[in-house]
Design an enzyme around this catalytic site. Structure first.
Site, PDB file in Angstrom:
ATOM      1  N   HIS A 194      38.295  42.598  35.502  1.00 54.58           N
ATOM      2  CA  HIS A 194      39.594  42.462  36.180  1.00 54.58           C
ATOM      3  C   HIS A 194      39.869  43.602  37.175  1.00 54.58           C
ATOM      4  O   HIS A 194      40.338  43.364  38.281  1.00 54.58           O
ATOM      5  CB  HIS A 194      40.727  42.401  35.145  1.00 54.58           C
ATOM      6  CG  HIS A 194      40.561  41.289  34.165  1.00 54.58           C
ATOM      7  ND1 HIS A 194      40.797  39.967  34.490  1.00 54.58           N
ATOM      8  CD2 HIS A 194      40.167  41.271  32.863  1.00 54.58           C
ATOM      9  CE1 HIS A 194      40.565  39.199  33.433  1.00 54.58           C
ATOM     10  NE2 HIS A 194      40.178  39.964  32.432  1.00 54.58           N
ATOM     11  N   TYR A 232      42.335  32.772  39.263  1.00 53.02           N
ATOM     12  CA  TYR A 232      41.952  34.175  39.435  1.00 53.02           C
ATOM     13  C   TYR A 232      40.464  34.337  39.691  1.00 53.02           C
ATOM     14  O   TYR A 232      39.660  33.513  39.291  1.00 53.02           O
ATOM     15  CB  TYR A 232      42.365  35.021  38.227  1.00 53.02           C
ATOM     16  CG  TYR A 232      41.678  34.679  36.923  1.00 53.02           C
ATOM     17  CD1 TYR A 232      42.176  33.688  36.098  1.00 53.02           C
ATOM     18  CD2 TYR A 232      40.527  35.371  36.521  1.00 53.02           C
ATOM     19  CE1 TYR A 232      41.547  33.374  34.897  1.00 53.02           C
ATOM     20  CE2 TYR A 232      39.898  35.070  35.318  1.00 53.02           C
ATOM     21  CZ  TYR A 232      40.411  34.069  34.516  1.00 53.02           C
ATOM     22  OH  TYR A 232      39.786  33.766  33.339  1.00 53.02           O
TER      23      TYR A 232
END
Ligand SMILES: *[C@@H]1O[C@H](CO)[C@@H](O)[C@H](O)[C@H]1NC(C)=O
Length: 265
Positions: free
Chosen positions: A131, A80
């Site tokens: 995020h 990620y």
């Protein structure tokens, strides 16, 4: 509307901001090969995790509920990106929600999106900047009449909307699995109870053999703001709970930290 009126309403911020609509058959994230044509309608980091905490001491949130950790975008291979746009690292999220008329989202967050030290605002800011800023489908370019922080509201709203559909505590309780300071459970008992409700395998995390986090994995068709979330199994092996002897401790509510709620002007 005349162009003068449009210009005036834009000036006054009256024009309704909204996410651009996506085709009903937009490719589902992580389920299509080849280059993504429209990154507003197919999420690039398309393996999305709704992560939930069980904090028993210090305890956070209601005794009969997990709490929200976040909504994380992973790449399809499980790696990620993080902290993708520091220019959108918003602060005073509580005030942003109030000023935009989303006190309902804020009050839900104040109950279920809790920091173990009582610093909820900092926790939300961290989750958003680390995020939330990485979602391709929440990029400002995906909005009509974009106003700053619109995409933050969508991120928070989707996070709580998904969380409400993932009542981990109730799912476990309905399988006879309840918090206990003495009982232990096998990994398969917990996994199967959740899998039968969710439709895919969740990720269980433990600290010293005690259950403290559950993660649910999704792909999405359309935008993270309003798309269709599809339960999927995680990519690769995840989770660190032992195969047996797992404890799920009751929350000791006497250890709940006092929340530092700010005030907005
Ligand atoms: C939150 O998301 C749900 C589901 O997409 C949607 O129905 C609702 O209108 C959204 N609320 C806000 C305030 O954006």
């Amino acid at each position: 509307m005349s162009s003068t009126l449009i210009a005036l309403s834009t000036l006054l911020g009256l024009a309704a901001a909204s996410i651009k609509s996506c085709p009903a058959n937009a490719p589902i994230s992580c389920q299509t090969s080849g280059t993504i044509q429209n990154t507003c309608c197919t999420e690039v980091q398309g393996q999305i995790l709704q992560t939930q905490f069980w904090d028993s001491s210090p305890a956070t949130g209601p005794a009969n509920s997990f709490t929200i950790h976040g909504l994380w975008p992973d790449n399809c291979d499980g790696t990620y990106e993080a902290t993708c746009d520091s220019s959108r690292a918003y602060t005073d999220i509580d005030c942003i929600l109030q000023n935009k008329g989303h006190g309902d989202i804020l009050s839900y967050m104040e109950t279920y999106w809790k920091d173990y030290q009582g610093d909820d605002e900092s926790f939300w800011e961290h989750e958003w900047s680390k995020h939330g800023t990485c979602y391709s489908t929440l990029n400002p370019s995906c909005y009509t009449n974009y106003q700053p922080e619109d995409e933050l509201v969508d991120f928070l709203n989707t996070t709580i909307t998904l969380f409400k559909k993932l009542p981990t505590y109730d799912w476990l309780a309905s399988a006879g699995i309840t918090p206990s300071s003495s009982k232990t459970y096998t990994n398969a008992q917990i996994t199967n109870a959740l899998k039968s409700k969710f439709g895919a395998t969740p990720i269980l995390s433990c600290t010293s053999g005690k259950l403290n986090q559950v993660e649910y994995v999704f792909n999405v068709r359309g935008s993270v703001a309003n798309g269709q979330f599809i339960a999927v199994n995680p990519t690769g092996t995840k989770g660190n709970c032992p195969t047996s002897g797992i404890k799920w401790l009751p929350k000791d509510l006497s250890t709940t930290p006092e929340a530092n709620e700010g005030s907005c002007s």
